[in-house]
Scaffold this active site. Structure first.
Site, mmCIF file in Angstrom:
data_model
loop_
_atom_site.group_PDB
_atom_site.id
_atom_site.type_symbol
_atom_site.label_atom_id
_atom_site.label_comp_id
_atom_site.label_asym_id
_atom_site.label_seq_id
_atom_site.Cartn_x
_atom_site.Cartn_y
_atom_site.Cartn_z
ATOM 1 N N ILE A 134 0.909 -1.150 0.000
ATOM 2 C CA ILE A 134 0.000 0.000 0.000
ATOM 3 C C ILE A 134 0.946 1.197 0.000
ATOM 4 O O ILE A 134 1.537 1.529 1.022
ATOM 5 C CB ILE A 134 -0.946 -0.007 1.217
ATOM 6 C CG1 ILE A 134 -1.838 -1.252 1.190
ATOM 7 C CG2 ILE A 134 -1.789 1.276 1.228
ATOM 8 C CD1 ILE A 134 -2.776 -1.378 2.384
ATOM 9 N N PRO A 135 1.148 1.808 -1.165
ATOM 10 C CA PRO A 135 2.303 2.694 -1.381
ATOM 11 C C PRO A 135 2.200 4.091 -0.777
ATOM 12 O O PRO A 135 2.123 5.106 -1.482
ATOM 13 C CB PRO A 135 2.404 2.747 -2.901
ATOM 14 C CG PRO A 135 0.995 2.594 -3.363
ATOM 15 C CD PRO A 135 0.356 1.638 -2.386
ATOM 16 N N CYS A 136 2.259 4.165 0.545
ATOM 17 C CA CYS A 136 2.204 5.460 1.226
ATOM 18 C C CYS A 136 3.440 6.307 0.932
ATOM 19 O O CYS A 136 3.397 7.532 1.064
ATOM 20 C CB CYS A 136 2.023 5.271 2.724
ATOM 21 S SG CYS A 136 3.180 4.153 3.505
ATOM 22 N N HIS A 137 4.525 5.669 0.484
ATOM 23 C CA HIS A 137 5.743 6.422 0.149
ATOM 24 C C HIS A 137 5.548 7.307 -1.081
ATOM 25 O O HIS A 137 6.348 8.196 -1.326
ATOM 26 C CB HIS A 137 6.929 5.463 -0.053
ATOM 27 C CG HIS A 137 6.741 4.495 -1.163
ATOM 28 N ND1 HIS A 137 5.998 3.332 -1.021
ATOM 29 C CD2 HIS A 137 7.193 4.501 -2.435
ATOM 30 C CE1 HIS A 137 6.007 2.664 -2.167
ATOM 31 N NE2 HIS A 137 6.724 3.358 -3.037
#
Length: 179
Positions: A134-137
Site C-alpha cells: 500500500i504505497p504510502c511512500h
C-alpha cells in the site's frame, strides 16, 4: 492468532503479519507504529502461503518489475476513513506521486463534501500497516517536499528514486541506489 515472519529486503529487514489467509502487516524494523494493529498473540510461521506470495511480490518489486497491489490478499486493520485513504493509495501508479491534498480532495468529492482535511489524510497514511504494497511512500507535500514516512525520509527517498528510475525498465534496487 496472528502469524508473523521476518524477511530481508534490499531496503532493510521486514516483518510480515497475517491472519492466516490475508496479509495484515508489513513493517520495516524500527518503523513508526511498528505492528501497532496487532492486538492478539503472535506466532512465527514463515511457511504461510500469503508470506510466500508476499516474498515473491517484494522480489519482483525490488527488481523493478512493478507488481500490482491486487495480486495479494490484503486486510489492513483500520477505521473506515483509514481504509478509504489506503484504497486511494493503491491507485497511485508505480513511479508517480500525489499529494495529501489531492487525496483529501478525492475523498471529499466521493463523500459529496466541499473539503477534507489533508492533515487527517496524513494521519491515516502514517498509520498504514502494509508499507510498500500500500504505497504510502508515493505521497508528498503540496510543495513537492518529502514529508512523513514511517520508515524514515531517507527510505522514502530511496523508494521513490528507485521507482522513478525503473518505471520504464526493470533494474536491480541495489544497482540503482548503491545498497
Amino acid at each position: 492468532m496472528i502469524y508473523t515472519t521476518k524477511i530481508p529486503s534490499p531496503a532493510g529487514k521486514i516483518t510480515l503479519a497475517s491472519d492466516g489467509i490475508h496479509l495484515i502487516g508489513l513493517w520495516f524494523d524500527g518503523q513508526q507504529y511498528f505492528a501497532h494493529t496487532i492486538k492478539e498473540e503472535t506466532k512465527e510461521n514463515p511457511g504461510l502461503y500469503i508470506f510466500t506470495q508476499t516474498r515473491d511480490w517484494l522480489d519482483r518489486y525490488f527488481s523493478g518489475r512493478q507488481p500490482a497491489v491486487r495480486e495479494l490478499s490484503l486486510r489492513p486493520d483500520g477505521s473506515v476513513f483509514r481504509r478509504e485513504v489506503w484504497k486511494l493509495l493503491c491507485e497511485i501508479p508505480y513511479g508517480e506521486v500525489t499529494t495529501y491534498g489531492a487525496i483529501a480532495r478525492k475523498i471529499a468529492a466521493g463523500r459529496g463534501q466541499e473539503k477534507m482535511s489533508a492533515q487527517a489524510v496524513g494521519g491515516a497514511i502514517g498509520h498504514n500497516p502494509i508499507s510498500i504494497i500500500i504505497p504510502c511512500h508515493r505521497v508528498i507535500g503540496s510543495d513537492g517536499s518529502l514529508t512523513g514516512y514511517g520508515g524514515g525520509l531517507e527510505l522514502k527517498q530511496k523508494l521513490l528514486t528507485f521507482e522513478k528510475q525503473t518505471a520504464e525498465e526493470p533494474v536491480n534496487y541495489a544497482d540503482v541506489l548503491g545498497t
